[in-house]
Structure formats: C-alpha cells, structure tokens
Design an enzyme around this catalytic site. Structure first.
Site, short mmCIF file in Angstrom:
data_model
loop_
_atom_site.label_atom_id
_atom_site.label_comp_id
_atom_site.label_asym_id
_atom_site.label_seq_id
_atom_site.Cartn_x
_atom_site.Cartn_y
_atom_site.Cartn_z
N TYR A 14 10.86 -7.40 4.21
CA TYR A 14 10.26 -8.75 4.19
C TYR A 14 11.02 -9.65 3.23
O TYR A 14 11.37 -10.79 3.55
CB TYR A 14 8.78 -8.67 3.80
CG TYR A 14 8.10 -10.02 3.80
CD1 TYR A 14 7.42 -10.49 4.93
CD2 TYR A 14 8.14 -10.84 2.67
CE1 TYR A 14 6.81 -11.73 4.93
CE2 TYR A 14 7.53 -12.09 2.67
CZ TYR A 14 6.87 -12.53 3.80
OH TYR A 14 6.27 -13.76 3.80
N SER B 126 1.43 -17.83 -5.96
CA SER B 126 2.32 -16.68 -5.87
C SER B 126 3.41 -16.84 -6.92
O SER B 126 3.53 -17.89 -7.55
CB SER B 126 2.95 -16.57 -4.48
OG SER B 126 2.00 -16.20 -3.52
N LYS C 52 4.19 -5.70 -13.42
CA LYS C 52 3.67 -6.27 -12.18
C LYS C 52 3.09 -5.11 -11.37
O LYS C 52 3.83 -4.33 -10.78
CB LYS C 52 4.76 -6.98 -11.38
CG LYS C 52 4.24 -7.63 -10.10
CD LYS C 52 5.35 -8.32 -9.33
CE LYS C 52 4.80 -9.00 -8.08
NZ LYS C 52 4.17 -8.04 -7.14
N LYS D 110 11.70 -7.99 -9.93
CA LYS D 110 11.31 -6.83 -9.13
C LYS D 110 12.17 -5.61 -9.44
O LYS D 110 13.36 -5.71 -9.74
CB LYS D 110 11.42 -7.17 -7.63
CG LYS D 110 10.53 -8.31 -7.17
CD LYS D 110 9.05 -7.97 -7.27
CE LYS D 110 8.60 -7.06 -6.16
NZ LYS D 110 8.58 -7.64 -4.83
N CYS E 231 11.73 30.28 17.27
CA CYS E 231 12.34 30.10 15.95
C CYS E 231 13.75 29.52 16.10
O CYS E 231 14.56 30.08 16.86
CB CYS E 231 12.39 31.42 15.20
SG CYS E 231 13.22 31.29 13.58
N CYS F 122 7.37 31.89 12.02
CA CYS F 122 8.21 32.95 12.57
C CYS F 122 7.73 34.26 11.95
O CYS F 122 7.68 34.39 10.73
CB CYS F 122 9.67 32.71 12.23
SG CYS F 122 10.74 34.09 12.71
#
Length: 654
Positions: free
Chosen positions: A40, A86, A115, A308, A402, A418
């Site tokens: 995004y 924001s 944050k 960030k 297997c 197995c």
C-alpha cells in the site's frame, strides 16, 4: 514484492487511485486487508509522486487527500471535537533530514516514542467521567464504540481531572495474548486471526462487548485532542495523561535532532522483544506553540512524522509447495515463494504448518499472499489475496505417498506421516537432531556430512556414528587428515554428555530440552524404568507427554540401551540446598553482561523456575539495561526487581 502497477498515464493513475481506495476500504472498514502495508505504502507514494508532477489531474477521490476509512453500518456515527489526523510516513535517514529542513525544525526539541500497530481510538472525558469513545474513522467522524471501550481494563472509567479532554491512543493486543486467542480458536475449530493489528481492530468493533472483554485489549495513549490544560510541551501533556492512570511505555525520549537517528536504531533493536507490535517511531515537535505555527497540510500535521521500520510483512507469490519429512515421519508442507527481502533477509520459503492449515487459509499455488517474518522465526503466511486471482491458480493436493521413500502415507487429519522407519529423510533428520548443539553437540557433523555418510552407506542410524573409522572418512571427498581426526575427536567427546542432552537427542515427540532435563533430574539412570504415572505427574507434563515417552521407550528400548552403553551419559540428581532462588519464579529481561541462556541455566541449578512473562506469581525479575515492559509490569505488580549486582550478592549467600 511484485511491481503490480506502473503509473505513467492518467488512466494508470486513476486505476492506481481506485486500487488504493479498495485496499484502504478492506483495511480500515472491513478489517480484512487485501494488500500488505508495504505494498500500500509503495503504491501510495507512486500516486503522490504522479500528483506532484501532474497536479491538474489529481482526483478528488485520491487517498492522498483523505484520512483512514469510513464508518461501519454496525455502529452509530460520532464526530471528534478536534480532528484526528494521520501522520506522514518516512522510511530513511535522508527523508528524516528532508522533513527536519521543512519548516526549519533542525534546532527544535522533539519527543520520540514507539508507533504501535493497532487501531486508533479517541476517548472523551467530561467532569472526570468517560462519556464517549470513537474510532479514528475518516478523522472527522468515527464509530462510537463506548460500550466496548468500557470493558478494556487499561481505559480508566473516571479520571482525576474535571475538565473536558479528548485522550487519543492505540488499541493493541499483546503478542502473547494474540497467540493465546488463536490457540483457543484452534481448539474450537474457528478461523484464526491473521495478525495482532487486525485482531485489535476487529475486537474493538465487536457488536457484543463481551467478546471485546475477552480479548485482553490494551490502550496506549499517544496524544490529546480537545483540552485546556495550559501546558507548553507535548511531553508535559503526556506526563499528565499517564499520571491519570493510563499505560506508560518505557520508551519515551525528549531529544534534539541529532539524537533522533540513534533513538530510532535503539527502538528498532527492541522490535522483537517488545510485548506489542511496533511498526516505527513517532517523532513530534515538543513545543506546542511551535506546533501550531507549523500547522497542517490537507492530511498531515507538519510537526510530527512516523519514521517507519523496515517491513516485516510483504506481499509475494506462492510458486509451489515442497514436502519435507521430519525425524518423526511427519510430512510438512513448505511454501516456495517468489523471493522477497524482509528486514535485510532474503526469503524464499514460508511455513505452512500442515495441510489443515492450507485448507483453512484457502491458499492455492500462484496465489498472491502476505507473509510476515519476526526475528529469526521462519516466515509464515498471514493473508491470501483471493480477490486478486487471475485464473492461473491451481489447488494444493494432500499427498498420498512419501516424497522421499514412496511409502504410502498415513493421513491422521492434522498430521500426515510416513511410517517407514528406514525412510531416508527420517534417518538423516534423526541423526542431524542428535548431533545438533542442543543435543550431543558433535562439532563438524552437520547436514552435508551426514548426507554424505548416509549416501556412502557408512551410517543408517544414530548409533552408527560411533563406529566410524579414520579410513572411512579419508575415503570421502573433501576429507583430509585433520578434518577426519577432528570429526572423530568430536564424536568421542560426545561420550559422557549429560543425560538430559542424551534424552533430548533421541528425538522423542513432545520431549524437548526442558522435559528431558526434568526426566534426568527426577529419574537419573533409571529413567527407562519410570512408569506412566511417575512421568505424568512431573511438573509441566501430562498424559500426552507421558504416553509419548512410554510408547517411544517400548518401541526403541533395545536401541536406546545399546546407544546408552556407548555414550554412558552423566547425570546428577538434584540436591539443592535452600537458597534465595530455590522454588522461586524468575523472569529475565533486558541486556545483561552474560548470555541469557547461561544465566537461565545457573538459576535452574539453584532450583529456580525461569519463566517468560511477569505475573503476580513471579518472585524476582532480573533486569538488565533496556529492560522494557516486563520491568514496568513488575513495578506495577510489586514484584521484586534485582539487577546483576544484587543477583551476584544473593548468590554469595548460597
């Protein structure tokens, strides 16, 4: 990450805006993301860059002009008194320098704090009482979730302040609580929650507040809206808020511009240790008058920014599913990925756990997926973007044979096994486990050498490593005198290893290091003769572990006795004199002068039980530097906190 959209025309720009709006709706309004945060952010910045070059083409519906999401029909709408803005995101030191230059902020004082990755909430208090709680929504209007906020224990219902005040913060779920929720959902056959952030958002917006109450949500304040406190600095405002009884995180720094990069790196190092998911560091001008002077863009305050962290969650494509056979015979599916880089590590595979998990996820080959990586943990798939399928996807079929030996597999539902004891993968993985550092610690006997020895017919079971001869090794490619002798010396040195390591190395299902240590301490050389009830009643054991050990001994006793006669493992029954730590519960946190495993082993030698989280039952918290939230919780609960100096003094009394 795949380059899903190139913006080089008005048409591609409008398509990108529509895509971002669809992703934002899924993220904010539906609590069901169809793209990763990094994906995004990348497309968002491409849109922003196009708009800066082509301002006349900017869409009225562009997400660069909006904040957050809309309002669900399940809740009534409510307006914030002051807008909930924001934050602008930055991703590098260069972007930080550029942000500081804008508005000439270089010489100011800043507040730096985590944050947290959750759901934003605005609390309104009047005359000391909580009267309303509103989600961020679009920043102007949100959803009223007051009833749900009242059942969150970290939100005070009344405060010692009579004025009108909006207290803003993040609603989160601690990592341990998130894991516990999913464990319970697994037991109940319910769909698992994808990540703590979505779990927090979904829990906050439950129509039944009883569900919210069970989720152990945590409210962490980060600011205020409406207020008449008359304080000059943001740091003073936050001290006031936290003194009202709100959660107080231990990372809260006031510093100048030169200290911001160091604070970011310090917080980044705490990323995995923190109880709560973080995705960056918030940097905010401390002087409130200067904040007002700096003002706002159409979307962001100019006085604060989110620096960030490198993404640990990314979008990629599931190319195929490989099958791995473990030492117990369990066939584990592993996702083969289109390679991505997460936090500096190249990731080509992700765990799929088992085929029930594949069915739960509904994932298919060639699906776009979101994966998350934390610390050194193998990445796992958190989301499948089914809405973005293009017809090239194919189903993942449960195997019947297997992949290693071709034997027919036993399908037990969750586990597919197995049953061929001579299966190459089972044998090799058993020997790798036995020789590993946490078991017999045979230096030089790694996966490649074990594969080579097996292929040449020199070993076919664990005990065979003790029959290897110098001339056997010298006949192998890559071996010379020194390498051959070093390996034989390491094998010889494994003799006399502790009984706990020996038991761990045998690879009995459900019997790990801790369980093996308790078996050795309680039964010593007679451990093979322990009965079911004796094992079941050991601390931390139960019927499943006891049954597993009993079955393992019954099938493999002759082999174990033969191996034990060669290794002659050492053991020492616990003879613990009464001391400050015997029988006590201890939590270790922070950075210490010695490795944590070394201190843990020492404490266990004194009879202490070393646990991972702080509770009222904890007796001691041994805290080093950067101790974090465990230290804070210890203080809140009145648990005794000791540093390394006091630890050493208490040892002198033993």
């Amino acid at each position: 990450m795949e380059n899903f959209m190139r913006i080089d025309s008005k048409e591609s720009y409008e398509n990108a805006v529509a895509t971002l709006n669809a992703w934002a709706k899924a993220y904010y309004d539906d609590d069901a993301p169809i793209a990763s945060d990094e994906e995004y952010d990348a497309l968002y910045h491409e849109v922003l860059a196009y708009e800066q070059v082509n301002p006349a083409q900017k869409s009225l519906f562009s997400p660069t002009t909006r904040i957050g999401g809309g309002v669900s029909e399940g809740f009534s709408k409510a307006r914030h008194i002051k807008q909930m803005w924001s934050m602008e995101d930055i991703f590098s030191q260069l972007e930080l320098v550029a942000w500081l230059k804008r508005g000439e902020k270089q010489n100011l004082s800043f507040v730096a704090e985590p944050k947290f990755d959750g759901a934003s909430l605005n609390l309104l208090y009047e005359k000391g009482m909580l009267v309303r709680a509103i989600t961020r929504g679009d920043g102007i209007t949100g959803e009223e979730v007051t009833q749900n906020a009242r059942v969150i224990k970290s939100i005070p219902l009344n405060i010692s302040y009579d004025g009108r005040i909006e207290i803003r913060g993040e609603v989160v779920i601690k990592k341990a609580d998130f894991d516990a929720i999913n464990e319970e959902r697994t037991r109940n056959g319910e769909t698992l929650l994808s990540n703590p952030r979505n779990a927090a958002a979904g829990s906050l917006r439950q129509l039944d507040s009883a569900v919210t109450a069970k989720r152990k949500l945590l409210f962490i304040p980060w600011g205020v809206g409406e207020q008449n406190l008359g304080l000059a600095k943001h740091s003073e405002v936050m001290k006031f808020v936290r003194d009202l009884g709100f959660y107080r995180d231990d990372f809260f720094k006031i510093l100048d511009a030169d200290g911001l990069a160091g604070a970011y790196n310090e917080l980044l190092k705490q990323r995995d240790e923190k109880d709560v998911m973080m995705d960056g560091m918030v940097i905010r001008v401390d002087d409130l008058a200067r904040c007002e002077e700096l003002g706002y863009t159409v979307k962001f305050p100019k006085f604060m920014v989110a620096f960030k962290f490198p993404a640990i969650e990314k979008t990629t494509r599931l190319l195929d599913v490989a099958l791995q056979v473990g030492r117990s015979g369990v066939v584990t599916p592993v996702g083969v990925l289109d390679e991505v880089v997460i936090d500096g590590a190249r990731v080509k595979s992700a765990t799929l756990h088992n085929f029930d998990e594949i069915e739960r996820l509904g994932v298919m080959k060639n699906d776009l997926i979101s994966i998350i990586r934390s610390g050194d943990v193998i990445p796992k798939i958190t989301s499948v973007f089914k809405e973005r399928r293009d017809g090239t996807q194919t189903p993942i079929i449960r195997p019947k044979f297997c992949p290693e030996c071709g034997s027919h597999l036993l399908d037990e539902g969750v586990f597919i096994k197995c049953q061929n004891l001579n299966c190459r993968a089972r044998v090799i993985n058993s020997i790798i486990h036995y020789a590993s550092k946490k078991c017999l610690n045979i230096d030089g006997l790694g996966e490649a050498i074990i594969n080579l020895l097996y292929e040449k017919g020199l070993i076919s079971r664990v005990i065979d490593i003790y029959s290897l001869k110098f001339e056997d090794l010298m006949a192998l490619e890559g071996f010379k005198d020194k390498k051959a002798q070093n390996l034989l010396d390491a094998i010889e040195a494994s003799k006399g290893a502790s009984l706990a390591r020996f038991i761990t190395g045998l690879g009995c299902e459900h019997i790990g290091e801790v369980a093996a240590k308790k078996i050795a301490q309680n039964f010593g050389e007679g451990w093979l003769e322990a009965d079911f009830d004796e094992v079941k009643n050991l601390e931390g054991f139960g019927e499943e572990m006891a049954n597993s050990l009993m079955d393992f001994i019954e099938v493999n006793k002759d082999e174990i006795l033969a191996l034990q006669s060669i290794v002659r493992p050492s053991f020492e029954r616990k003879q613990i004199t009464q001391n400050a730590f015997s029988g006590k519960s201890v939590v270790i946190t922070g950075t210490l002068s010695r490795p944590r495993d070394e201190i843990k082993a020492e404490l266990e030698g004194y009879g202490a039980k070393v646990v991972g989280s702080v509770s009222k039952k904890t007796d001691f918290v041994l805290a080093g530097s950067n101790a974090g939230s465990k230290l804070q919780k210890a203080v809140e609960l009145g648990v005794r906190v000791i540093d390394e100096g006091e630890f050493e003094r208490l040892k002198l009394e033993i």
